[in-house]
Design a protein around this motif. Structure first.
Motif, short mmCIF file in Angstrom:
data_model
loop_
_atom_site.label_atom_id
_atom_site.label_comp_id
_atom_site.label_asym_id
_atom_site.label_seq_id
_atom_site.Cartn_x
_atom_site.Cartn_y
_atom_site.Cartn_z
N TRP A 889 -16.10 22.13 -84.60
CA TRP A 889 -16.35 22.18 -86.04
C TRP A 889 -15.85 23.48 -86.66
CZ3 TRP A 889 -17.54 17.66 -87.97
CH2 TRP A 889 -18.26 16.74 -87.20
N ILE A 908 -10.30 19.48 -89.25
CA ILE A 908 -10.99 18.97 -88.06
C ILE A 908 -10.14 17.92 -87.36
CG2 ILE A 908 -13.01 17.67 -87.28
CD1 ILE A 908 -13.66 20.51 -87.98
N ASN A 912 -8.74 18.16 -83.62
CA ASN A 912 -9.23 17.19 -82.64
C ASN A 912 -8.11 16.31 -82.09
OD1 ASN A 912 -11.91 16.61 -81.55
ND2 ASN A 912 -11.55 14.53 -82.27
#
Length: 1019
Positions: A889, A908, A912
């Motif tokens: 995060w 994010i 990711n």
């Protein structure tokens, strides 16, 4: 020019008059070809956009039946009416039960794990003391020394252990559902009856301090003059929220009479943020716990006799400081309740606080709502399923010892409240109690005295009833699931068939096929809608999603009809080489494995094996090449590909199920969330080495000229150098290297500025360079003596970079993604992504030397499939796993101070799924790398690009369908929420992201590249 020639020649030399004349002739027909080129791009983009719609619709329909939310009843409990329906006789001292306290101070220490609050016992644990041990002794000591004034218990959270879902359970007393995890980034207001609703209905003044998540759930409930909310998602900030709560809570406590508040909610975030940033075993965690210990002591000393103080954790944290799952360390929080006067009792006969094992006397978090409601004399919220915590209602007298009458009375009230809820729920949903639950209910109702026997029967009945609701809300809508899975399977069939619907070297047929698909899908969707006029079963099966379902199914069927109309031109994978079968084998074998939870858990190891297998096979193939240069280059890059795959495997972030056989290397230690100091060498080396690697591949075809020199040699290197500077400053901030010279705020400002400079180089400069750059070729004209006439000369044109004009031009896009992603990744993640970029280049050379570049002659799908495998492999190597707790995060705050939409979610996603995004953007290179520049210009260009994109998407679509099918089939499996569902969610998210990347960047970049090369060579 043949493939062999194009891959070996650094330049093309010819008579200038011939080149110029041919170019002018070709330019004469450029307008028509340019229009056809653009039309092809539009049609291919529409096709992939339509596939995105099909995938999104199928996922929506499946998750509508799979990720169910529970039915929320809109009934409310009333102060004037008892839960048995009788009017309340006297509400002056409490609605349903006489109140014990007039006011409450509720302190949430986010992520306060139970073992943070109890003494460390080295003999029991057989481990050394950690930084989180023995830094918060006040809670345990008070409960041990004054059991009639305080008690400390393990506080068990229901997964998912994310803050927003936990707050919902702590205020409504009901069970969560897995789909609620999706709202953790942007919560929605709570609509059901809850503790704050009851407080507001009774005219109580509610004050909130701290985490602003409360305001997303309960807008308008808090006194605006006394409330102070702070941003909750900046996990790098350990102090702002805590300092804000401390600043405002003590004036509230000291001036209660003048301010007139009734309940204060204070939500501290420092412990949670310290866990996310550093992990629990870090000096910063010890510092935050000591701060909390001091603050809680001061709060306990500041409250009066009519105020109850509640301190709790909303969830725990895993050994790395994250949460979201259901491991013991994530669900075991702490609950401490304190009163200045003796008000509490103990179930344990010796009144001694239980040891530090959370399995001893735990209470559920849903029990908090009924407990606090009755202590304050409020009605228990209508949807509550929690039971009163016995310690809060037991009384001890010197004469009789433990008196359970008061506990029996509140248990009876909650029993009636739950019976009322169950009766109302049964009107909306059919369900049946078990015979044992009915027997316990009848037994409870037959008891006429308020004693220990009633409490024992209530405890047994309550456990079975809550278990019944847990199972009830795990029921799935099989019709929706089947329809959604059917749509996804049909989309997969369209992909498989369209892999042969782009005929070899026949652009006109491709255009006709794509137009047919467009017309067929539109006609099918329109013709399907009238089915809603009648009672169509499919529409009923999908409820409000009926129109969407029918339109999608009709659209897919129309597309299939259009594709089958082109059967004579279909080139199925079965008609191609063994390399295509190898790609299919990799895809299908991996998809089949997701039926096993152990396979899913160890997917990163499986991918290491599959990529190693590919490298070994290409090594054997390269050794068999007849052309020496192909043999040498192919062997070299195959061996290098194998070495890089093995080197990347060193970067590991182990998930809980892999322990203890796995050792994490991604951070400084197993329990840390920060990088080791030596790992700062990685971004520094990347800034030096990676541009040189790209430069070497470009020089292999004399393409390191013009734009390549500027973008790769200067901009790319500068951007990577800034990334190294950013992570150095970040480490200095984490380690407080320059605490005396610079404040943390100053270092954060410096790091944010550096990060924004990186994005400035990557996005505006990078994309502008890519869009407006000329091909990486160098054209020179020399007047050389004519061999046919003495004293005469003719101009000769030398084109450096001719052999890879398409590939070198398109590859300029890849550094844009490298820079945009590595700045968001810790050093070991940068190590993995740099190796991924290197492996992409090795793969392209392997494909070229083995004749596997997709073109008008051959169409092996192995290249795009291996690119997809590389993206999946480096997803794990960049510090991620198919679990919610591995989401990094803090990437949202690399270039930002606060949450900003849509930028924070985009950051994010880049962090990711960066490897999958970069590999998807590189797919056209399997067509463009060393692609021959033929006299036919761009003929067959889009058919080859479409085949490569379809092959790449086939891998992800197959994985997604497999994980969807296995998750649906194993919906009752013990590991569903821990293993199968997170992997399904990951596969679904990746598929949609790859769809968009192919549409926006791969196809858009291909159009830019084709137009750029065509402009130079007159196509």
């Amino acid at each position: 020019m043949s493939r062999e020639g194009s891959s070996k020649e650094l330049s093309a030399t010819t008579h200038g008059s011939d080149v110029l004349t041919d170019g002018l002739k070709r330019r004469g027909g450029t307008n028509n070809r340019a229009v056809a080129f653009k039309v092809s791009h539009v049609l291919v983009s529409i096709f992939f956009g339509w596939l995105f719609f099909v995938h999104a619709t199928g996922l929506f329909l499946f998750t509508k039946g799979f990720l169910l939310t529970r039915l929320v009843l809109d009934n409310r409990s009333s102060c004037e009416v008892l839960p048995n329906g009788l009017p309340s006789r006297d509400i002056s001292e409490g609605c349903w039960h006489p109140r014990t306290f007039k006011r409450a101070v509720v302190i949430i220490v986010d992520a306060l794990r139970y073992d943070f609050t109890v003494p460390f016992l080295p003999i029991e644990h057989h481990t050394a003391s950690k930084h989180y041990h023995d830094n918060l002794p006040f809670l345990y000591a008070t409960a041990l020394q004054n059991p009639e004034k305080a008690f400390l218990l393990p506080f068990i959270a229901d997964p998912p252990t994310s803050t927003l879902q936990r707050l919902g359970g702590l205020t409504a007393g009901n069970l969560p559902t897995f789909i609620d995890i999706g709202s953790n980034f942007a919560g929605q207001a709570t609509e059901e009856d809850n503790l704050l609703v009851q407080l507001k209905d009774q005219g109580k003044k509610i004050v909130h301090l701290g985490d602003d998540t409360w305001h997303a759930l309960f807008p308008g409930y808090f006194d605006s003059n006394l409330t102070h909310a702070y941003d909750s998602f900046n996990v790098w900030d350990l102090h702002t929220v805590d300092n804000g709560v401390i600043e405002h809570i003590f004036p509230l406590l000291e001036n209660q009479k003048s301010l007139g508040w009734d309940i204060v909610f204070g939500h501290f975030l420092g412990v949670d943020h310290a866990g996310h940033r550093y992990g629990p075993d870090h000096p910063a965690m010890g510092e935050k716990l000591r701060q909390m210990d001091n603050v809680l002591q001061r709060i306990a000393q500041s409250i009066d006799d009519e105020t109850v103080l509640v301190v709790m954790g909303d969830h725990g944290m895993d050994p790395k400081g994250d949460h979201g799952g259901e491991s013991d360390e994530e669900v075991e929080a702490a609950l401490w309740v304190y009163s200045n006067r003796p008000r509490f009792g103990r179930l344990l006969k010796d009144h001694v606080q239980p040891p530090s094992n959370a399995k001893v006397r735990p209470v559920e978090q849903i029990d908090f709502v009924s407990t606090l409601s009755l202590l304050l004399g409020l009605p228990v919220p209508f949807n509550n399923l929690g039971s009163p915590i016995p310690e809060a209602f037991l009384r001890h007298t010197p004469a009789t010892g433990q008196d359970q009458e008061n506990l029996a009375k509140v248990n009876s009230l909650v029993f009636q409240q739950m019976q009322r809820y169950q009766s109302r729920y049964a009107e909306s949903r059919e369900f049946s109690e078990s015979s044992s639950t009915k027997s316990l209910r009848d037994q409870f109702m037959s008891i006429t005295s308020f004693d220990a026997r009633l409490n024992e029967v209530f405890s047994q009945w309550h456990s079975q009833t809550v278990a019944m609701y847990r199972q009830l809300w795990a029921n799935f809508n099989l019709q929706n699931m089947a329809v959604g899975l059917g749509v996804l399977v049909l989309g997969l069939v369209v992909l498989l068939l369209s892999s042969g619907a782009s005929p070899r070297n026949n652009e006109d047929q491709l255009l006709r096929t794509l137009k047919g698909i467009a017309v067929g899908s539109f006609a099918g969707s329109v013709l399907a809608i009238p089915g809603l006029i009648s009672d169509f079963t499919l529409a009923q099966a999908t409820s409000v999603a009926g129109p969407l379902c029918l339109a999608t199914v009709g659209s897919v069927l129309g597309a299939l009809i259009a594709i089958f109309s082109a059967v004579p031109s279909l080139g199925f994978p079965s008609r191609t080489s063994i390399w295509t079968w190898l790609g299919l084998l990799f895809t299908l074998s991996q998809a089949a494995g997701f039926a096993s939870n152990s396979y899913t858990i160890h997917e990163d190891t499986i991918l290491t094996f599959l990529l190693g297998t590919f490298g070994a096979i290409t090594l054997l193939s390269s050794l068999r090449q007849t052309v020496e240069s192909d043999r040498v280059l192919g062997t070299y890059h195959s061996v290098l590909f194998l070495i890089l795959t093995r080197a990347a495997s060193y970067s590991r972030l182990c998930r809980e199920e892999q322990m203890p056989g796995c050792r994490s290397t991604f951070y400084a230690s197993q329990t840390s969330s920060t990088s080791a100091t030596w790992q700062l060498l990685i971004p520094c080396l990347s800034a030096i080495v990676l541009p040189e690697i790209v430069k070497a591949f470009y020089k292999g075809t004399a393409s390191y000229v013009g734009t390549a020199n500027f973008w790769i040699g200067f901009c790319f290197r500068t951007g990577l150098s800034l990334v190294a500077m950013y992570w150095t400053v970040d480490s200095a901030d984490n380690g407080e290297w320059f605490a005396e010279q610079f404040s943390s705020s100053t270092l954060k400002t410096i790091s944010i500025t550096i990060a924004r400079c990186v994005f400035a180089i990557a996005v505006p400069i990078g994309f502008s360079t890519f869009i407006w750059a000329k091909p990486c070729v160098d054209i020179s004209v020399l007047n050389l003596p004519s061999p046919s006439a003495v004293g005469d000369s003719k101009p000769h044109v030398t084109i450096l970079g001719y052999a890879n004009a398409f590939g070198s031009r398109y590859f300029l896009l890849i550094p844009v993604f490298v820079l945009s992603i590595v700045v968001l990744l810790p050093p070991m993640g940068q190590y993995s992504l740099a190796l991924c970029a290197w492996q992409i280049l090795c793969l392209l050379e392997i494909l070229d030397t083995n004749g596997l570049i997709i073109d008008a002659v051959a169409q092996p799908f192995i290249g795009p499939v291996v690119l997809a495998m590389l993206g999946s492999y480096h997803f794990f190597k960049t510090g991620h796993q198919a679990v919610l707790s591995s989401i990094q995060w803090n990437a949202a705050f690399v270039p930002l101070r606060t949450i900003r939409y849509p930028w924070s979610p985009i950051l994010i996603i880049l962090n990711n799924f960066g490897p999958q995004i970069m590999c998807a953007a590189a797919v056209p290179l399997t067509v463009l790398w060393k692609r021959p520049i033929s006299k036919e210009g761009l003929r067959g260009f889009w058919s080859d690009i479409m085949r490569s994109c379809v092959a790449h998407l086939l891998y992800y679509a197959t994985i997604q369908v497999a994980t969807t099918m296995w998750a649906g089939h194993l919906r009752r499996h013990l590991m569903l929420y821990r293993v199968f569902m997170p992997r399904f969610l990951m596969a679904s998210g990746v598929l949609l992201i790859v769809d968009l990347v192919l549409i926006i960047f791969a196809l858009g970049g291909t159009r830019v590249t084709g137009s750029s090369v065509a402009e130079i060579f007159g196509y």
